[in-house]
Design an enzyme around this catalytic site. Structure first.
Site, PDB file in Angstrom:
ATOM      1  N   GLU A  30       0.834  -1.202   0.000  1.00 17.12           N
ATOM      2  CA  GLU A  30       0.000   0.000   0.000  1.00 17.12           C
ATOM      3  C   GLU A  30       0.870   1.253   0.000  1.00 17.12           C
ATOM      4  O   GLU A  30       2.077   1.194   0.250  1.00 17.12           O
ATOM      5  CB  GLU A  30      -0.921   0.012   1.223  1.00 17.12           C
ATOM      6  N   LYS A  92      -5.817  10.956   0.836  1.00 11.33           N
ATOM      7  CA  LYS A  92      -5.837   9.645   1.487  1.00 11.33           C
ATOM      8  C   LYS A  92      -6.998   8.893   0.851  1.00 11.33           C
ATOM      9  O   LYS A  92      -8.156   9.179   1.103  1.00 11.33           O
ATOM     10  CB  LYS A  92      -6.029   9.770   2.996  1.00 11.33           C
ATOM     11  N   LYS A 165      -4.645  -2.317  14.118  1.00 13.60           N
ATOM     12  CA  LYS A 165      -3.915  -1.251  14.797  1.00 13.60           C
ATOM     13  C   LYS A 165      -4.314  -1.191  16.272  1.00 13.60           C
ATOM     14  O   LYS A 165      -5.490  -1.311  16.621  1.00 13.60           O
ATOM     15  CB  LYS A 165      -4.172   0.085  14.109  1.00 13.60           C
TER      16      LYS A 165
END
Length: 308
Positions: A30, A92, A165
């Protein structure tokens, strides 16, 4: 998938084109780790290091980004450098943002969700990242749930990560993945990893070998199951931040997010930056080590898929 079947708005690097012709193992990477995940110059150094790590393992890297309204699969050195330096001016890009970026010639880094979607569109099946997004803490008030989870449900791609995360509500994240019927595994452990820490305390199915992941993927595709796989790969204990230590800093950062009323896609970049500051750079060092570890495992899986 044959190269002439690819959509005209996708552009492949010469290296990836050659790998497709030669039927070589390819690993997707990514680009938000470059544009929104790390500061310069560590973002550029890490991107270059991960691509070279793929090549050292006889796998071709295919970092995905959107460059001037074009889906780019495999980045040039010029692309990597531009993305790493112009972060404040870059999009983003999640799945919802792809059409906007294509229509208006935007440039940006693709999230796990967008990268998985574009990898699947291009017929690529293995993707290594740092950690996936998921259900945020306090979701009952914010309804903040990452599109990464829907992408895992809808796109047939093996995603190798160091779990979810640590800033997230990991039990709820796993519950949503279970509801979406996404197979979740942990590599050589039954404890789903928590990004900076090797254990979250949440049990999942243990898989010991890359070849077993490849075999399961083959069966998954043969019976027309359309979801992805999530493979949790725990960081080596010598590089991890103990959960009790990182939790203290996460609590401080989350409190700031609430006070500053930061929302939506701005939450994760803010939290990662604050953890970098609060841990005096330790979180970034750990982040780099865990993504290296994920790339190594993903390379093994990509090669096993070609072997079978």
């Amino acid at each position: 998938m044959q190269e002439n079947n690819y959509k005209p708005f996708i552009e492949f690097s010469p290296e990836v084109k050659q790998a497709l012709r030669d039927n070589k193992a390819i690993l997707v990477l990514e680009s938000t780790i470059i544009t929104h995940g790390m500061p310069f110059p560590q973002n550029l150094e890490t991107a270059e290091m991960l691509e070279n790590l793929c090549r050292e393992n006889d796998v071709v890297p295919a970092t995905i980004a959107i460059i001037n309204g074009k889906i780019q699969i495999g980045l040039s050195q010029e692309n990597l450098t531009s993305l790493s330096k112009l972060t404040s001016n870059l999009e983003k890009v999640s799945v919802r943002d792809i059409s906007y970026c294509l229509a208006f010639n935007k440039t940006g880094g693709t999230t796990v969700a967008a990268t998985s979607y574009l990898a699947s569109l291009a017929g690529l099946e293995v993707f290594a990242t740092g950690g996936i997004g998921g259900v945020h803490r306090g979701v009952e008030h914010t309804w903040d749930i990452s599109a990464d989870l829907i992408s895992l449900k809808e796109n047939p791609v093996i995603v190798v990560s160091a779990g979810a995360k640590a800033i997230l509500d990991i039990p709820k994240t796993l519950e949503v993945l279970d509801s979406y019927s996404v197979p979740v595994f942990a590599y050589r452990t039954d404890d789903f990893p928590a990004f900076y820490s090797s254990k979250s305390g949440n049990k999942v199915r243990k898989i010991d070998e890359a070849k077993d992941i490849a075999l399961m993927w083959k069966k998954h595709k043969e019976i027309n199951l359309s979801s992805g796989f999530l493979v949790g790969n725990p960081i080596d204990s010598q590089y991890e931040i103990p959960s009790e230590d990182i939790e203290n800093e996460i609590a401080k950062a989350l409190d700031e997010v609430e006070k500053l009323k930061i929302r939506s896609k701005d939450v994760t970049p803010y939290l990662l930056q604050r953890l970098y500051e609060l841990t005096k750079g330790d979180s970034l060092k750990t982040n780099i080590e865990l993504v290296k570890n994920n790339v190594k495992l993903a390379c093994q899986i990509a090669k096993e898929l070609k072997r079978i």
